[in-house]
Design a protein around this motif. Structure first.
Motif, PDB file in Angstrom:
ATOM      1  N   ALA A  61      -2.157  16.933  12.042  1.00  0.00           N
ATOM      2  CA  ALA A  61      -1.176  15.864  12.240  1.00  0.00           C
ATOM      3  C   ALA A  61      -1.859  14.517  12.422  1.00  0.00           C
ATOM      4  CB  ALA A  61      -0.295  16.176  13.451  1.00  0.00           C
ATOM      5  N   SER A  62      -2.939  14.484  13.181  1.00  0.00           N
ATOM      6  CA  SER A  62      -3.626  13.212  13.376  1.00  0.00           C
ATOM      7  C   SER A  62      -4.326  12.778  12.091  1.00  0.00           C
ATOM      8  CB  SER A  62      -4.612  13.290  14.535  1.00  0.00           C
ATOM      9  OG  SER A  62      -5.630  14.215  14.266  1.00  0.00           O
ATOM     10  N   GLU A  63      -4.829  13.720  11.305  1.00  0.00           N
ATOM     11  CA  GLU A  63      -5.425  13.397  10.006  1.00  0.00           C
ATOM     12  C   GLU A  63      -4.388  12.736   9.101  1.00  0.00           C
ATOM     13  OE1 GLU A  63      -7.977  13.840   6.410  1.00  0.00           O
ATOM     14  OE2 GLU A  63      -8.535  14.134   8.485  1.00  0.00           O
ATOM     15  N   VAL A  64      -3.203  13.331   9.038  1.00  0.00           N
ATOM     16  CA  VAL A  64      -2.134  12.793   8.198  1.00  0.00           C
ATOM     17  C   VAL A  64      -1.713  11.408   8.706  1.00  0.00           C
ATOM     18  CG1 VAL A  64       0.282  13.132   7.513  1.00  0.00           C
ATOM     19  CG2 VAL A  64      -1.324  15.049   7.439  1.00  0.00           C
ATOM     20  N   THR A  65      -1.591  11.265  10.018  1.00  0.00           N
ATOM     21  CA  THR A  65      -1.195   9.985  10.603  1.00  0.00           C
ATOM     22  C   THR A  65      -2.218   8.897  10.293  1.00  0.00           C
ATOM     23  OG1 THR A  65      -0.042  11.119  12.384  1.00  0.00           O
ATOM     24  CG2 THR A  65      -0.618   8.807  12.756  1.00  0.00           C
ATOM     25  N   LEU A  66      -3.496   9.211  10.491  1.00  0.00           N
ATOM     26  CA  LEU A  66      -4.534   8.212  10.234  1.00  0.00           C
ATOM     27  C   LEU A  66      -4.619   7.854   8.752  1.00  0.00           C
ATOM     28  CD1 LEU A  66      -7.249   9.490  12.706  1.00  0.00           C
ATOM     29  CD2 LEU A  66      -5.963   7.339  12.857  1.00  0.00           C
ATOM     30  N   ARG A  67      -4.467   8.842   7.909  1.00  0.00           N
ATOM     31  CA  ARG A  67      -4.444   8.536   6.470  1.00  0.00           C
ATOM     32  C   ARG A  67      -3.244   7.657   6.134  1.00  0.00           C
ATOM     33  NH1 ARG A  67      -6.706  12.570   2.088  1.00  0.00           N
ATOM     34  NH2 ARG A  67      -8.369  13.600   3.226  1.00  0.00           N
ATOM     35  N   GLY A  68      -2.106   7.940   6.755  1.00  0.00           N
ATOM     36  CA  GLY A  68      -0.920   7.122   6.527  1.00  0.00           C
ATOM     37  C   GLY A  68      -1.137   5.678   6.961  1.00  0.00           C
ATOM     38  N   VAL A  69      -1.764   5.495   8.109  1.00  0.00           N
ATOM     39  CA  VAL A  69      -2.087   4.143   8.576  1.00  0.00           C
ATOM     40  C   VAL A  69      -3.035   3.482   7.584  1.00  0.00           C
ATOM     41  CG1 VAL A  69      -3.286   2.834  10.383  1.00  0.00           C
ATOM     42  CG2 VAL A  69      -1.664   4.624  11.010  1.00  0.00           C
ATOM     43  N   GLY A  70      -4.039   4.217   7.132  1.00  0.00           N
ATOM     44  CA  GLY A  70      -4.984   3.674   6.161  1.00  0.00           C
ATOM     45  C   GLY A  70      -4.310   3.262   4.861  1.00  0.00           C
ATOM     46  N   VAL A  71      -3.410   4.101   4.378  1.00  0.00           N
ATOM     47  CA  VAL A  71      -2.685   3.801   3.138  1.00  0.00           C
ATOM     48  C   VAL A  71      -1.829   2.547   3.320  1.00  0.00           C
ATOM     49  CG1 VAL A  71      -0.858   4.610   1.583  1.00  0.00           C
ATOM     50  CG2 VAL A  71      -2.699   6.156   2.260  1.00  0.00           C
ATOM     51  N   CYS A  72      -1.086   2.480   4.424  1.00  0.00           N
ATOM     52  CA  CYS A  72      -0.232   1.311   4.670  1.00  0.00           C
ATOM     53  C   CYS A  72      -1.059   0.033   4.765  1.00  0.00           C
ATOM     54  CB  CYS A  72       0.592   1.508   5.941  1.00  0.00           C
ATOM     55  SG  CYS A  72       1.872   2.758   5.783  1.00  0.00           S
ATOM     56  N   CYS A  73      -2.181   0.102   5.455  1.00  0.00           N
ATOM     57  CA  CYS A  73      -3.051  -1.070   5.584  1.00  0.00           C
ATOM     58  C   CYS A  73      -3.648  -1.471   4.235  1.00  0.00           C
ATOM     59  CB  CYS A  73      -4.160  -0.805   6.591  1.00  0.00           C
ATOM     60  SG  CYS A  73      -3.582  -0.721   8.297  1.00  0.00           S
ATOM     61  N   ALA A  74      -4.083  -0.495   3.459  1.00  0.00           N
ATOM     62  CA  ALA A  74      -4.670  -0.793   2.150  1.00  0.00           C
ATOM     63  C   ALA A  74      -3.640  -1.417   1.214  1.00  0.00           C
ATOM     64  CB  ALA A  74      -5.262   0.475   1.534  1.00  0.00           C
ATOM     65  N   VAL A  75      -2.429  -0.864   1.202  1.00  0.00           N
ATOM     66  CA  VAL A  75      -1.364  -1.420   0.354  1.00  0.00           C
ATOM     67  C   VAL A  75      -0.966  -2.815   0.860  1.00  0.00           C
ATOM     68  CG1 VAL A  75       1.050  -1.139  -0.347  1.00  0.00           C
ATOM     69  CG2 VAL A  75      -0.520   0.807  -0.445  1.00  0.00           C
ATOM     70  N   GLY A  76      -0.833  -2.967   2.173  1.00  0.00           N
ATOM     71  CA  GLY A  76      -0.504  -4.276   2.729  1.00  0.00           C
ATOM     72  C   GLY A  76      -1.556  -5.310   2.380  1.00  0.00           C
ATOM     73  N   ASN A  77      -2.802  -4.931   2.478  1.00  0.00           N
ATOM     74  CA  ASN A  77      -3.911  -5.805   2.123  1.00  0.00           C
ATOM     75  C   ASN A  77      -3.802  -6.224   0.658  1.00  0.00           C
ATOM     76  OD1 ASN A  77      -6.444  -6.871   1.423  1.00  0.00           O
ATOM     77  ND2 ASN A  77      -7.529  -5.517   2.801  1.00  0.00           N
ATOM     78  N   ALA A  78      -3.566  -5.255  -0.219  1.00  0.00           N
ATOM     79  CA  ALA A  78      -3.464  -5.540  -1.655  1.00  0.00           C
ATOM     80  C   ALA A  78      -2.293  -6.466  -1.952  1.00  0.00           C
ATOM     81  CB  ALA A  78      -3.327  -4.231  -2.431  1.00  0.00           C
ATOM     82  N   VAL A  79      -1.147  -6.215  -1.338  1.00  0.00           N
ATOM     83  CA  VAL A  79       0.036  -7.047  -1.587  1.00  0.00           C
ATOM     84  C   VAL A  79      -0.213  -8.476  -1.119  1.00  0.00           C
ATOM     85  CG1 VAL A  79       2.443  -7.423  -0.895  1.00  0.00           C
ATOM     86  CG2 VAL A  79       1.687  -5.143  -1.584  1.00  0.00           C
ATOM     87  N   LEU A  80      -0.727  -8.636   0.102  1.00  0.00           N
ATOM     88  CA  LEU A  80      -0.964  -9.976   0.641  1.00  0.00           C
ATOM     89  C   LEU A  80      -1.933 -10.773  -0.229  1.00  0.00           C
ATOM     90  CD1 LEU A  80      -1.211  -9.040   4.421  1.00  0.00           C
ATOM     91  CD2 LEU A  80       0.539 -10.497   3.374  1.00  0.00           C
ATOM     92  N   HIS A  81      -3.000 -10.131  -0.671  1.00  0.00           N
ATOM     93  CA  HIS A  81      -3.972 -10.856  -1.486  1.00  0.00           C
ATOM     94  C   HIS A  81      -3.467 -11.096  -2.911  1.00  0.00           C
ATOM     95  CE1 HIS A  81      -6.656  -9.918   1.871  1.00  0.00           C
ATOM     96  NE2 HIS A  81      -7.279 -11.022   1.479  1.00  0.00           N
ATOM     97  N   THR A  82      -2.697 -10.168  -3.440  1.00  0.00           N
ATOM     98  CA  THR A  82      -2.144 -10.351  -4.786  1.00  0.00           C
ATOM     99  C   THR A  82      -1.196 -11.549  -4.818  1.00  0.00           C
ATOM    100  OG1 THR A  82      -2.377  -7.997  -5.269  1.00  0.00           O
ATOM    101  CG2 THR A  82      -0.837  -9.237  -6.642  1.00  0.00           C
TER     102      THR A  82
END
Length: 164
Positions: free
Chosen positions: A6-27
């Motif tokens: 569960a913590s693996e899935v949660t941390l990956r989810g946080v990582g995915v959201c941050c990576a996508v947010g980063n990409a959107v903001l910079h794009t």
């Protein structure tokens, strides 16, 4: 589902959201920066593309260490670029005054959270022993001493001659 999973899935989810947010903001900032300083716009576009690949890898790969490491190199790089561009400036006279709200602060937040999520993920992996480590000791067969070696131990070269 156990707590480690569960913590693996949660941390990956946080990582995915941050990576996508980063990409959107910079794009969103790429067109303006391409006009202002081409290399800055290019770096924003390249960073966005890399972070989208990182997000996809975090979702699809079973072993996501490469994705975490890549995102954890790009995110601090973006933070450092942001800070340098507002303090001493970047090459070719690029200097940005202010924090460029809301993009600047939001970018710093998602980049910092990505690195934090990676460090927590990494700590959990090493804490639970799920990392692949070399064995502490090799499995060794115990060799029993035969009569020839016993004679050698007892009498040195003379003992060896008597065996031969």
């Amino acid at each position: 589902m156990n707590s480690t999973h569960a913590s693996e899935v949660t941390l990956r989810g946080v990582g995915v959201c941050c990576a996508v947010g980063n990409a959107v903001l910079h794009t969103l900032l790429v067109p303006d920066h391409l006009e202002e300083k081409f290399y800055i716009g290019f770096l924003f576009a390249a960073g966005s593309a890399v972070m989208l690949v990182v997000a996809a890898a975090l979702v699809s790969l079973k072993h996501a260490m490469a994705a975490w490491l890549t995102g954890s190199l790009v995110s601090p790089g973006m933070i450092i670029g942001f800070l340098l561009s507002r303090t001493i400036g970047l090459p070719d006279g690029y200097y940005e005054p202010g924090w460029e709200p809301p993009y600047g602060p939001l970018s710093l937040i998602v980049e910092g959270l990505f690195v934090l999520a990676f460090l927590i993920w990494l700590g959990q992996r090493t804490g639970t022993g799920t990392t692949s480590r070399l064995p502490h000791r090799m499995n060794r067969e115990r060799v029993t001493q035969g009569p020839a070696l016993r004679k050698l131990d007892e009498g040195g070269a003379a003992g060896l001659r008597s065996v031969l």
